[in-house]
Design an enzyme around this catalytic site. Structure first.
Site, PDB file in Angstrom:
ATOM      1  N   THR A 152       4.338   2.839   5.528  1.00 56.85           N
ATOM      2  CA  THR A 152       2.960   2.391   5.751  1.00 56.85           C
ATOM      3  C   THR A 152       2.273   3.365   6.695  1.00 56.85           C
ATOM      4  O   THR A 152       2.877   3.790   7.691  1.00 56.85           O
ATOM      5  CB  THR A 152       2.898   0.976   6.352  1.00 56.85           C
ATOM      6  N   ILE A 153       1.026   3.701   6.404  1.00 56.14           N
ATOM      7  CA  ILE A 153       0.310   4.664   7.252  1.00 56.14           C
ATOM      8  C   ILE A 153      -0.112   4.049   8.575  1.00 56.14           C
ATOM      9  O   ILE A 153      -0.452   4.773   9.515  1.00 56.14           O
ATOM     10  CB  ILE A 153      -0.924   5.251   6.534  1.00 56.14           C
ATOM     11  N   ASP A 154      -0.103   2.721   8.692  1.00 58.58           N
ATOM     12  CA  ASP A 154      -0.654   2.054   9.876  1.00 58.58           C
ATOM     13  C   ASP A 154       0.239   2.142  11.117  1.00 58.58           C
ATOM     14  O   ASP A 154      -0.210   1.826  12.220  1.00 58.58           O
ATOM     15  CB  ASP A 154      -0.930   0.578   9.576  1.00 58.58           C
ATOM     16  N   ASP A 196       2.609   0.174  12.013  1.00 59.46           N
ATOM     17  CA  ASP A 196       2.595  -1.167  12.599  1.00 59.46           C
ATOM     18  C   ASP A 196       3.887  -1.946  12.350  1.00 59.46           C
ATOM     19  O   ASP A 196       3.879  -3.180  12.289  1.00 59.46           O
ATOM     20  CB  ASP A 196       1.400  -1.965  12.065  1.00 59.46           C
ATOM     21  N   GLY A 217       0.823  -1.203   0.000  1.00 59.06           N
ATOM     22  CA  GLY A 217       0.000   0.000   0.000  1.00 59.06           C
ATOM     23  C   GLY A 217       0.857   1.254   0.000  1.00 59.06           C
ATOM     24  O   GLY A 217       1.866   1.318   0.690  1.00 59.06           O
ATOM     25  N   SER A 270       6.387  -6.097   2.437  1.00 58.03           N
ATOM     26  CA  SER A 270       7.544  -5.638   1.662  1.00 58.03           C
ATOM     27  C   SER A 270       8.842  -6.027   2.364  1.00 58.03           C
ATOM     28  O   SER A 270       9.826  -6.406   1.710  1.00 58.03           O
ATOM     29  CB  SER A 270       7.483  -4.117   1.497  1.00 58.03           C
ATOM     30  N   ASP A 303       5.055  -4.494   6.233  1.00 56.58           N
ATOM     31  CA  ASP A 303       5.451  -5.830   6.677  1.00 56.58           C
ATOM     32  C   ASP A 303       5.695  -6.794   5.517  1.00 56.58           C
ATOM     33  O   ASP A 303       6.726  -7.475   5.459  1.00 56.58           O
ATOM     34  CB  ASP A 303       4.357  -6.385   7.605  1.00 56.58           C
ATOM     35  N   ARG A 325      -6.047  -2.551  10.237  1.00 52.61           N
ATOM     36  CA  ARG A 325      -6.574  -3.900  10.465  1.00 52.61           C
ATOM     37  C   ARG A 325      -6.005  -4.523  11.731  1.00 52.61           C
ATOM     38  O   ARG A 325      -6.732  -5.092  12.531  1.00 52.61           O
ATOM     39  CB  ARG A 325      -6.267  -4.794   9.258  1.00 52.61           C
ATOM     40  N   MET A 381      -8.570   3.392   8.817  1.00 53.61           N
ATOM     41  CA  MET A 381      -7.761   2.218   8.486  1.00 53.61           C
ATOM     42  C   MET A 381      -6.998   1.712   9.713  1.00 53.61           C
ATOM     43  O   MET A 381      -6.756   2.471  10.656  1.00 53.61           O
ATOM     44  CB  MET A 381      -6.793   2.541   7.360  1.00 53.61           C
ATOM     45  N   GLU A 389     -10.666  -0.163  11.629  1.00 52.40           N
ATOM     46  CA  GLU A 389     -11.373  -1.172  10.836  1.00 52.40           C
ATOM     47  C   GLU A 389     -11.136  -2.593  11.336  1.00 52.40           C
ATOM     48  O   GLU A 389     -11.994  -3.472  11.143  1.00 52.40           O
ATOM     49  CB  GLU A 389     -10.966  -1.065   9.367  1.00 52.40           C
ATOM     50  N   ARG A 402       1.103  -5.526  -6.032  1.00 54.09           N
ATOM     51  CA  ARG A 402       1.261  -6.741  -5.237  1.00 54.09           C
ATOM     52  C   ARG A 402       1.573  -7.910  -6.167  1.00 54.09           C
ATOM     53  O   ARG A 402       1.074  -7.968  -7.290  1.00 54.09           O
ATOM     54  CB  ARG A 402      -0.009  -7.012  -4.424  1.00 54.09           C
ATOM     55  N   SER A 403       2.390  -8.840  -5.696  1.00 52.60           N
ATOM     56  CA  SER A 403       2.806  -9.946  -6.560  1.00 52.60           C
ATOM     57  C   SER A 403       2.804 -11.267  -5.801  1.00 52.60           C
ATOM     58  O   SER A 403       3.582 -11.456  -4.862  1.00 52.60           O
ATOM     59  CB  SER A 403       4.210  -9.671  -7.125  1.00 52.60           C
ATOM     60  N   LYS A 412     -23.832  18.293  22.467  1.00 51.27           N
ATOM     61  CA  LYS A 412     -24.653  18.383  21.257  1.00 51.27           C
ATOM     62  C   LYS A 412     -24.229  17.381  20.189  1.00 51.27           C
ATOM     63  O   LYS A 412     -24.819  17.331  19.111  1.00 51.27           O
ATOM     64  CB  LYS A 412     -24.560  19.802  20.681  1.00 51.27           C
ATOM     65  N   HIS A 413     -23.201  16.618  20.475  1.00 48.26           N
ATOM     66  CA  HIS A 413     -22.734  15.634  19.501  1.00 48.26           C
ATOM     67  C   HIS A 413     -21.908  14.562  20.213  1.00 48.26           C
ATOM     68  O   HIS A 413     -21.510  14.756  21.375  1.00 48.26           O
ATOM     69  CB  HIS A 413     -21.862  16.296  18.424  1.00 48.26           C
TER      70      HIS A 413
END
Length: 318
Positions: free
Chosen positions: A124-126, A128, A10, A104, A102, A170, A168, A221, A71-72, A213-214
């Site tokens: 990676t944005i996660d 992790d 990603g 990669s 991970d 997982r 996002m 995810e 991806r491969s 009020k909210h």
């Protein structure tokens, strides 16, 4: 030396900045650089392009990766890895820098264990990846998510409803946790911590009873479906709730100043490792210092979850 660079898995904001940093640092020090298009798939196909200083100009501020990613499944097999090694040798590439997460890193380790010098940068944005406090793109994503939550909050207040924001993550709740704290969320639901729908509903209901009020619930995810949480809040409390799934918008946009500086420092570090004869390592940042650890060590560990920050988030939501 001839240095190859590829981006895999990603995409994340800052990948272009990392390519730029590696390329320019290497060229200034007398090396040649080749970009490998479309990740490991492109590596097996020999999609190599020479990079000079001008090729990486005007990409510092751009999200995604101009080398593209793919991806491969073939590369996961021994035959695919041997094909990739043959292409590297054919192109006279001496070192390979892989920017990704991970999966990669597993690919980079496989090539290293077959005798080829490889290096990993955590793209990676996660957030992790082990042995680094931050991954490339994480800071940008958190800032982006906070801005979107602020926008949703405006309409939530207008209609006196609870908004559930699904982000996002997982296996890691770092985006949800950091964005939730920064946006003052009432509840943060992440895979690292057990949670109950009854407790979520209680927090939301008590907030409205105090005159709020909210309500804002941020969900990773990997922990729950935002739509399901919204349905349950409405069913159990009678309060209006709406779910917003942010999706791939979180990966886009111009990288933050933090990510641009981080990749500049990491790019310098990986060239330092190459020139020092150190290979099979992943670059990270720990306590503000740029570090390197063996890829095998990084992949054998789990990224650290900030329990204290989660406790702070719960206290601040009262």
């Amino acid at each position: 030396m001839n240095i190859g660079i590829l981006t895999s898995g990603g995409d994340s904001q800052g990948m272009n900045s990392a390519i730029r940093a590696i390329t320019r640092t290497a060229i200034v020090k007398g090396h040649k650089v080749f970009g490998i298009q479309k990740g490991y798939q492109g590596l097996m196909e020999g999609l190599f392009i020479p990079l000079d200083l001008r090729d990486v100009g005007d990409i510092l501020h751009r999200g995604g990766t101009f080398l593209q990613s793919a991806r491969s499944l073939e590369f996961k097999e021994a035959t695919g890895q041997e094909k990739a090694l043959a292409k590297l040798r054919e192109a006279n590439i001496d070192h390979l820098v892989v920017i990704g997460g991970d999966g990669s890193y597993h690919g980079a380790l496989a090539l290293y264990e077959r005798g080829f010098p490889t290096y990993g940068l955590p793209g990676t944005i996660d957030n992790d990846i082990a042995c680094t406090d931050y991954t490339i793109g994480f800071d940008t994503t958190v800032n982006l998510v906070v801005g979107l939550i602020n926008n949703v909050r405006d309409t939530s207040t207008s209609h006196e409803r609870t908004s559930i924001i699904e982000v996002m993550g997982r296996g890691s709740g770092d985006i949800a946790l950091h964005a939730g704290v920064a946006s003052g969320a009432d509840v943060i639901i992440i895979p690292e911590v057990e949670w109950s729908m009854d407790e979520v509903c209680q927090v939301i209901h008590e907030g409205f009873n105090r005159g709020k009020k909210h309500g804002i619930v941020v969900v990773a995810e990997g922990a729950a479906s935002g739509e399901h949480v919204a349905e349950e809040i409405e069913r159990k409390t009678g309060l209006e709730a709406r779910s917003t799934k942010l999706g791939y918008v979180q990966r886009g946009g111009s990288p933050s100043a933090f990510d641009r500086i981080l990749t500049s420092r990491m790019g310098d570090k990986v060239i330092e490792c190459i020139e020092s004869g150190i290979s099979g390592v992943a670059i990270g940042i720990e306590g503000g210092e740029i570090t390197s650890h063996p890829l095998k060590e990084v992949l054998s560990k789990k990224s650290t979850f900030d329990v204290k920050l989660y406790e702070i988030a719960k206290n601040l939501s009262k």
